[in-house]
Design a protein around this motif. Structure first.
Motif, short mmCIF file in Angstrom:
data_model
loop_
_atom_site.label_atom_id
_atom_site.label_comp_id
_atom_site.label_asym_id
_atom_site.label_seq_id
_atom_site.Cartn_x
_atom_site.Cartn_y
_atom_site.Cartn_z
N SER A 72 -11.43 36.14 13.60
CA SER A 72 -9.98 36.01 13.85
C SER A 72 -9.84 36.38 15.43
CB SER A 72 -9.09 37.29 13.30
OG SER A 72 -9.79 38.40 13.33
N LEU A 109 -5.24 39.26 17.73
CA LEU A 109 -4.73 39.66 16.14
C LEU A 109 -5.56 41.06 15.93
CD1 LEU A 109 -3.16 39.03 13.83
CD2 LEU A 109 -5.19 37.55 12.93
N GLU A 110 -6.79 40.97 16.23
CA GLU A 110 -7.71 42.13 15.82
C GLU A 110 -7.10 43.37 16.34
OE1 GLU A 110 -11.86 41.91 15.42
OE2 GLU A 110 -11.64 40.15 14.22
N ALA A 114 -3.54 44.06 15.01
CA ALA A 114 -3.68 44.63 13.71
C ALA A 114 -4.32 46.07 13.45
CB ALA A 114 -4.46 43.46 12.89
N TYR A 115 -5.38 46.08 14.36
CA TYR A 115 -6.28 47.35 14.11
C TYR A 115 -5.39 48.36 14.78
CZ TYR A 115 -10.29 45.06 12.00
OH TYR A 115 -10.83 44.34 11.24
N ILE A 131 -2.90 49.36 12.35
CA ILE A 131 -3.41 50.17 11.14
C ILE A 131 -3.85 51.76 11.49
CG2 ILE A 131 -5.47 49.95 9.63
CD1 ILE A 131 -5.31 47.02 9.64
N VAL A 186 -0.79 53.83 12.12
CA VAL A 186 -0.05 54.31 11.03
C VAL A 186 -0.90 55.31 10.18
CG1 VAL A 186 0.79 53.62 8.80
CG2 VAL A 186 1.50 52.29 10.91
N TRP A 187 -2.36 54.89 10.14
CA TRP A 187 -3.01 55.82 9.37
C TRP A 187 -3.43 57.18 9.95
CZ3 TRP A 187 -4.67 55.95 4.28
CH2 TRP A 187 -4.15 54.68 3.66
N ILE A 238 -1.15 58.75 11.58
CA ILE A 238 -0.04 59.51 11.18
C ILE A 238 -0.22 60.07 9.80
CG2 ILE A 238 2.47 59.59 10.73
CD1 ILE A 238 2.45 57.42 13.20
N ILE A 239 -0.60 59.27 9.13
CA ILE A 239 -0.93 59.78 7.48
C ILE A 239 -1.85 60.96 7.66
CG2 ILE A 239 -1.69 58.85 5.41
CD1 ILE A 239 -0.36 56.26 5.92
N HIS A 291 -2.59 62.86 10.03
CA HIS A 291 -2.08 63.99 10.63
C HIS A 291 -1.08 64.74 9.60
CE1 HIS A 291 0.32 66.53 13.29
NE2 HIS A 291 1.30 66.12 12.87
N LEU A 292 -0.35 63.92 8.73
CA LEU A 292 0.43 64.28 7.83
C LEU A 292 -0.43 65.28 6.73
CD1 LEU A 292 3.00 61.85 7.56
CD2 LEU A 292 3.41 63.86 8.62
N LEU A 293 -1.63 64.66 6.18
CA LEU A 293 -2.34 65.33 5.28
C LEU A 293 -2.94 66.64 5.80
CD1 LEU A 293 -4.09 62.02 3.83
CD2 LEU A 293 -2.29 63.60 2.77
#
Lengths: 301, 435
Positions: A266, A270-271, A274-275, A278, A281-282, A284-285, A287-289
């Motif tokens: 690709s 884009l890579e 997109a990465y 990703i 966002v992850w 942040i997730i 961090h929240l966990l």
């Protein structure tokens, strides 16, 4: 009263007798009539081909008029004969017509003696009778001819047409010759003129004006000179390979990064985009966990 | 006095056992799920042949259902995130309803995609051989992320409520008590814990908005990146999102009414809530109507040959009844009902909510199916049954089963957890009384 009744019965009897005779007389006729239904006629068009002055083949096309139009007839068994007599000793091949109604046979080496015996050659094709068609015969008479091709300086193509008269090859004048170059499964004109007429020496001359025409991986092109569907000489063709084309190396996009490329190829933008999303966002997730873990620890303490 | 009020709120909002109606409701949903499971077994056994999906319509009712589920799930971000960040407090009793709708819908959106696959055993290939360039891969990533964020957004505000529920050991029963303790025994109402969770909820509220927009925009791109009549549109992302917010809000209206009447929550889900949600639905319906006008008027004005069959099929042809039904029930009639104050009473708003949801389901069906029947390059000598599509009983059963499954998740959640946040309600009530 009684005689009158007897008279009426007699009349009835005579009428039945007459009807019986008529029926008995008509049935065989009716049966005969069914047999007499005419089968549609088949037309066999036979053509001769001289391929590059090396091999010779015959082609037959089976046609029949259906609904007022000629349609090609497939699955017709045909036998090809050299000479004018469809005798077993003259058989040179068999075939069955394809969906286009065509069957071909290469004139075999076994027919060499008959082929060389005369300057004018006859051929016969015979179709075997089928449920639909009667046995049909097609004939062809040709004068043996050949076409030669050569090149001259300045990208000039010379072609010469000759026919066999007795045992001598003699130039033929006034015959249309197509000079072209093989391209994408067809024949491309070498310049703006597709067809040339042979002069008294049987020759035609054409200038090759196709610049930058893609050739093979050595830049080679195949020139052709041909006579098509001539009533006397049939179909003649000759080829010659010349280094007049241009070599275009294959420019593969296979390993390039595009939106339409395969997996793992690709575009970089884009890579990265997109990465980055990703990962953002992850992160942040995660961090929240971790915060949740911290809350659990606070409760346990 | 404060303690008495607090106790009353807790008693009102603690989950209640199923009554007779609840049992019938659960059995009906389980029966629908069982029928769907049987139909899916047949599909696995005999292959996609049991469906009416063919080379033309390869995305039928399953993908319509998928788009519907994804759309409805967006309500979580609207009610929980947008309204929370806007400091709108009246929506507090609705946040958990919205979140559980979002979680159940997005979970079933993922499942229905697998159902659409002829070889579900190859699903893992999507992860091992997926191309980053493909919107389908983006969709898989975004759906997974959205599901996780929605679960976190459901879980964090639930923690203080779990502590309250653990206190009622006798009422809970053995298994529920164990579940509550497993999920929230560590919660001790410590100020540090509140500080962490409040911050986490704020972060989640901010994060979920772009993810929610991404999930439905990417779903719209599954269509819009394909060159086909009806899908070849630059408008699709916004068109899908506006429709998604509308159907989600319609679903919240229905859930509000059902929970309010069934659990007698009139004090918590008040007429004022219906009034405010009704106004939101009107606004969203008008926005969606605007996008619909854009989506159909512009190509209809040009009426390119390739678009003509598709558009005429919708306006006056094979799909006209379904099309005008969807436009009327999803937008026009709910606007007419909810624009008047009398229409924003609980019962009327409930009816409007049902119309929005039913109409929106048909709308998704009409986005997916008619376009597939009108390819730019039609096949030659295509069998007649390729040119028309009506789902087989197996497809209906599976789609119905998935809808029932989503409702079952919401039902069981409401049976196990408080559907209105207890702790937040107490806090807001106390603050209100202080003011």
């Amino acid at each position: 009263m009684k005689p009158l009744l007897k008279q009426t019965n007699m009349k009835k009897y005579k009428l039945f007798q007459l009807l019986f005779i008529v029926i008995i007389g008509l049935v065989p006729n009716l049966l005969m009539a069914q047999d007499a239904v005419e089968k549609p006629s088949l037309k066999l068009s036979l053509k001769y081909f001289n391929d590059n002055n090396k091999t010779h083949h015959l082609e037959v096309q089976a046609k029949s008029k259906i609904d007022g139009k000629f349609q090609m007839i497939a699955n017709v068994p045909v036998q090809f004969y050299i000479g004018s007599d469809p005798d077993k000793s003259n058989l040179i091949g068999k075939g069955i017509t394809n969906p286009k109604g065509i069957a071909t046979v290469i004139i075999p080496a076994t027919a060499k003696e008959q082929w060389q015996s005369t300057a004018n050659q006859n051929f016969v094709v015979v179709s075997a009778p089928t449920k639909v068609y009667e046995e049909t015969k097609g004939e062809l008479a040709i004068t043996k001819a050949k076409i030669q091709i050569d090149t001259a300086e300045g990208r000039i193509i010379n072609a010469k047409l000759m026919s066999l008269v007795d045992t001598t090859w003699t130039p033929i004048a006034g015959v249309d010759v197509i000079v072209g170059v093989k391209r994408l499964g067809g024949i491309l004109n070498v310049n703006e003129t597709p067809t040339y007429s042979t002069d008294t020496s049987g020759a035609v001359m054409a200038e090759f004006k196709r610049d930058s025409l893609p050739g093979d991986n050595k830049g080679n092109l195949t020139l052709t000179a041909s006579v098509i569907d001539n009533d006397v000489y049939g179909n003649l063709s000759v080829e010659m390979v010349v280094p007049w084309g241009k070599y275009y190396p294959f420019d593969s996009k296979f390993d390039e990064r595009t939106l339409f490329a395969r997996r793992g190829h690709s575009p970089l933008w884009l890579e990265i985009l997109a990465y980055a999303i990703i990962v953002g966002v992850w992160a942040i997730i995660i961090h929240l966990l971790l915060q949740l873990r911290k809350t659990i620890k606070l409760g346990v303490e | 006095m404060e303690k008495i009020a607090e106790q009353k709120i807790i008693e009102d909002l603690l989950p209640q056992k199923f009554g007779k109606q609840g049992v019938i409701w659960v059995i009906s949903l389980l029966a629908m799920c069982a029928l769907g499971a049987y139909a899916y077994f047949r599909q696995l056994y005999y292959g996609l042949e049991v469906t009416n999906l063919r080379d033309y319509v390869s995305w039928g009712i399953y993908i319509s259902n998928f788009v519907f589920f994804v759309a409805i799930s967006l309500v979580g971000s609207l009610i929980t995130a947008v309204l929370r960040l806007s400091d709108v407090h009246w929506s507090t009793p609705l946040t958990r309803i919205a979140e559980i709708i979002a979680v159940s819908a997005i979970a079933f959106a993922g499942l229905i995609i697998i159902v659409d696959m002829g070889r579900p055993d190859r699903f893992y290939n999507l992860f091992t051989h997926g191309r980053l360039q493909s919107p389908i891969v983006w969709d898989v990533i975004v759906i997974t992320t959205y599901l996780l964020i929605s679960l976190l957004l459901l879980y964090f505000p639930l923690l203080p409520d779990l502590k309250i529920m653990i206190r009622y050991k006798d009422r809970n029963g053995k298994y529920l008590q164990k579940l509550y303790e497993f999920l929230g025994s560590f919660w001790k109402d410590k100020p540090e814990q509140f500080k962490i969770t409040d911050k986490a909820i704020n972060i989640l509220s901010i994060t979920i908005i772009p993810v929610a927009f991404a999930i439905h925009t990417v779903t719209s791109w599954l269509f819009a990146t394909t060159y086909r009549p009806g899908w070849d549109s630059t408008n699709f992302g916004a068109y899908f999102i506006s429709g998604a917010f509308l159907v989600g809000s319609g679903a919240v209206l229905i859930a509000m009414y059902v929970f309010r009447t069934h659990y007698k929550l009139e004090k918590y889900i008040t007429n004022d809530h219906f009034d405010k949600m009704g106004k939101i639905v009107v606004l969203l319906a008008l926005i969606y109507l605007y996008f619909n006008v854009n989506e159909f008027l512009v190509p209809a004005f040009k009426m390119k040959k390739s678009e003509e069959h598709h558009l005429m099929g919708l306006f006056t042809g094979e799909f006209a009844i379904a099309f005008w039904f969807a436009i009327s029930t999803a937008m026009l009639i709910p606007i007419l009902i909810l624009i008047f104050k009398k229409g924003r009473t609980p019962k009327a708003a409930f009816v409007a909510g049902i119309l929005v949801v039913v109409g929106s389901w048909f709308k998704r069906y009409l986005i997916v199916t008619p376009t597939l029947l009108h390819p730019f390059l039609p096949m030659s000598d295509v069998p007649e049954n390729y040119k028309h599509y009506f789902p087989s009983w197996e497809e209906w059963a599976i789609a119905g089963g998935s809808l029932a499954g989503a409702l079952l998740v919401i039902t069981f959640f409401a049976r196990i957890f408080p559907i209105i946040p207890i702790h937040e309600t107490i806090t807001e009530t106390n603050e209100h009384e202080k003011v």
